[in-house]
Design an enzyme around this catalytic site. Structure first.
Site, mmCIF file in Angstrom:
data_model
loop_
_atom_site.group_PDB
_atom_site.id
_atom_site.type_symbol
_atom_site.label_atom_id
_atom_site.label_comp_id
_atom_site.label_asym_id
_atom_site.label_seq_id
_atom_site.Cartn_x
_atom_site.Cartn_y
_atom_site.Cartn_z
ATOM 1 N N VAL A 177 -0.761 -7.847 -3.135
ATOM 2 C CA VAL A 177 -1.254 -6.634 -3.794
ATOM 3 C C VAL A 177 -0.673 -6.567 -5.207
ATOM 4 O O VAL A 177 0.547 -6.544 -5.394
ATOM 5 C CB VAL A 177 -0.862 -5.381 -2.991
ATOM 6 C CG1 VAL A 177 -1.375 -4.128 -3.690
ATOM 7 C CG2 VAL A 177 -1.419 -5.461 -1.572
ATOM 8 N N SER A 178 -1.542 -6.539 -6.194
ATOM 9 C CA SER A 178 -1.069 -6.582 -7.577
ATOM 10 C C SER A 178 -2.112 -5.970 -8.502
ATOM 11 O O SER A 178 -3.308 -6.188 -8.338
ATOM 12 C CB SER A 178 -0.768 -8.027 -8.006
ATOM 13 O OG SER A 178 -1.829 -8.905 -7.634
ATOM 14 N N GLY A 219 -6.326 4.167 -10.492
ATOM 15 C CA GLY A 219 -7.065 4.144 -9.229
ATOM 16 C C GLY A 219 -7.418 2.761 -8.729
ATOM 17 O O GLY A 219 -8.239 2.637 -7.806
ATOM 18 N N VAL A 220 -6.797 1.719 -9.295
ATOM 19 C CA VAL A 220 -7.141 0.356 -8.895
ATOM 20 C C VAL A 220 -6.735 0.092 -7.441
ATOM 21 O O VAL A 220 -7.531 -0.424 -6.646
ATOM 22 C CB VAL A 220 -6.484 -0.671 -9.843
ATOM 23 C CG1 VAL A 220 -6.721 -2.097 -9.335
ATOM 24 C CG2 VAL A 220 -7.037 -0.511 -11.250
ATOM 25 N N GLU A 271 7.472 -2.323 -2.670
ATOM 26 C CA GLU A 271 7.938 -1.040 -3.179
ATOM 27 C C GLU A 271 7.591 0.025 -2.145
ATOM 28 O O GLU A 271 6.435 0.410 -2.001
ATOM 29 C CB GLU A 271 7.287 -0.710 -4.522
ATOM 30 C CG GLU A 271 7.690 -1.641 -5.646
ATOM 31 C CD GLU A 271 7.098 -1.220 -6.971
ATOM 32 O OE1 GLU A 271 7.541 -0.187 -7.514
ATOM 33 O OE2 GLU A 271 6.184 -1.909 -7.443
ATOM 34 N N TYR A 286 3.322 2.985 -0.400
ATOM 35 C CA TYR A 286 2.317 2.849 0.643
ATOM 36 C C TYR A 286 2.212 4.036 1.598
ATOM 37 O O TYR A 286 1.219 4.178 2.300
ATOM 38 C CB TYR A 286 2.542 1.537 1.409
ATOM 39 C CG TYR A 286 2.223 0.354 0.526
ATOM 40 C CD1 TYR A 286 0.915 -0.014 0.297
ATOM 41 C CD2 TYR A 286 3.242 -0.344 -0.122
ATOM 42 C CE1 TYR A 286 0.610 -1.074 -0.543
ATOM 43 C CE2 TYR A 286 2.947 -1.407 -0.963
ATOM 44 C CZ TYR A 286 1.623 -1.769 -1.169
ATOM 45 O OH TYR A 286 1.323 -2.800 -2.010
ATOM 46 N N PHE A 341 4.361 -12.420 5.147
ATOM 47 C CA PHE A 341 3.109 -13.010 4.655
ATOM 48 C C PHE A 341 2.774 -12.431 3.287
ATOM 49 O O PHE A 341 3.349 -11.429 2.871
ATOM 50 C CB PHE A 341 1.974 -12.773 5.641
ATOM 51 C CG PHE A 341 1.864 -11.350 6.126
ATOM 52 C CD1 PHE A 341 1.111 -10.416 5.408
ATOM 53 C CD2 PHE A 341 2.518 -10.923 7.274
ATOM 54 C CE1 PHE A 341 1.023 -9.110 5.838
ATOM 55 C CE2 PHE A 341 2.419 -9.615 7.719
ATOM 56 C CZ PHE A 341 1.681 -8.697 6.993
#
Length: 403
Positions: A78-79, A88-89, A115, A119, A403
């Site tokens: 996730v980046s 909002g990406v 981080e 989440y 992972f």
């Protein structure tokens, strides 16, 4: 902003994007490994015109849950480009992931959070915990349990999955939070020849106790500490059928010549080692932390698929800002064999967010603790404890597979 697939032809562009965000430069071997892994994944991209400004990968997995297993989406890579933060990406990529989970029949999503502050607001809760344990092995390991006397043997890493795989699968069924492993997963995730970003770690070693059907095993590497200092044993995984087998494996690790410390970066919160240690100054828990974060994507399927330790008849008022199908009041009814979860208009016994239900789903977190913290609301006295009793598992959930 457009959200859609990252075709295989653009995987190298996705790897470049990840390197930008994570401040990494990948050599060709690393790029080849990432290509192979990303080909196994669902790949969600965020596009501002033509440029790729966001990446989310999701590897299909099978996760052990109380009483069985479920397909799940393992979220990784996730980046978001530094030029597109707070636009909002991530929300858009996760919305696309939820659609793909529904199409693939994956009622769960899981991740390791780089981080932790991010989440929770997307419905993930810390579903498993880990503890890091260190043993001072400069002196003989003092244990209160007599080690299993059966012989130990080293197994080549290439042969290890066939030897220890059946025991891993058996123990996976006893403890929630663990993934099914195929040949790729064993070789590339558990037993790669070189540890990622760890040049001072030696190759993987596998020690087995027992004959053709092992009663336990340990996977470890030895860290070169440099100079004249004794080296350290880094434990990757240890499985044992009995405390005596565990004692034999821990003693073996602590007795390895020219080393003075054993470090297990991830052990279950209910691991037997601290209990059987004769000297707790020699065996120390040096870290406790959340591990695998869990998100219930399809709450009805997830709840009705798991087993329950006690009967329940409660109405839950569930909040889920991202997935409206999960939101509302539902009556949860369970007994020893069945579970139903149906939308109702009856008054709620408990009000909570999907984040808290996700954290409790595998049996690792307790609702009474969340109630005490003010994170859930109890409308019927004792309702949180009733649901805790039903969610209870004999072993705490745990995983080491990253992972």
């Amino acid at each position: 902003m457009r959200f859609g697939d990252i075709p295989e032809a653009r995987i190298d562009r996705a790897i470049d994007h990840a390197g930008l965000v994570f401040h990494d430069t990948y050599d060709e071997d690393e790029r080849a490994g990432h290509r192979t892994f990303l080909r196994r994944c669902e790949r969600v991209g965020a596009y501002d015109g033509e440029p790729l400004v966001g990446l989310l990968a999701a590897v299909p997995l099978q996760l052990s849950i109380p009483g069985g297993q479920l397909p799940c989406s393992g979220v990784t890579f996730v980046s978001v480009a530094p030029t597109h933060r707070r636009r909002g990406v991530l929300t858009g990529m996760l919305d696309e992931l939820w659609r793909r989970c529904a199409a693939a029949g994956q009622p769960l999503a899981v991740l390791w959070a780089s981080e932790a502050a991010i989440y929770g607001r997307f419905g993930f809760g810390p579903g498993t915990q880990l503890q890091t344990v260190e043993i001072d092995s400069s002196r003989p390991l003092d244990l209160r349990v007599t080690p299993d006397p059966r012989p130990l043997r080293l197994v080549p890493a290439a042969d290890a999955p066939a030897v220890i795989g059946p025991l891993y699968e058996a123990t996976r069924g006893e403890r929630a939070g663990r993934f099914a492993r195929d040949v790729y997963w064993w070789s590339e995730s558990v037993l790669p020849e070189k540890a990622e970003d760890e040049d001072d770690l030696g190759p993987p070693r596998v020690v087995v106790l027992g004959g053709d059907q092992p009663a336990g095993y340990a996977i470890y590497r030895v860290r070169d500490t440099g100079g004249d200092a004794p080296d350290a044993v880094e434990l990757i995984e240890l499985e044992a059928e009995t405390p005596a087998v565990a004692a034999a494996l821990w003693k073996y690790l602590a007795d390895i010549d020219l080393t003075a410390k054993v470090r297990a970066w991830a052990r279950p919160a209910d691991d037997v080692l601290p209990l059987i240690a004769g000297d707790r100054d020699q065996v120390r828990v040096v870290r406790e932390a959340p591990a695998l974060w869990v998100r219930l994507v399809d709450v009805t399927t997830a709840l009705t698929a798991r087993s329950w330790a006690a009967p329940v008849d409660l109405v839950l008022d569930l909040r889920d800002a991202a997935l409206p199908a999960n939101e509302g009041r539902f009556r949860l009814t369970t007994d020893a064999k069945t579970c139903t979860y149906e939308r109702v208009t009856d008054p709620a016994d408990l009000s909570l967010d999907v984040r808290e239900l996700s954290a409790c789903y595998l049996g690792g977190a307790r609702l009474v603790h969340l109630l005490r913290a003010g994170l859930i609301t109890e409308h019927t006295p004792g309702a949180a404890r009733v649901l805790d009793d039903a969610l209870h598992t004999e072993y705490l959930p745990f995983t080491t597979d990253e992972f």
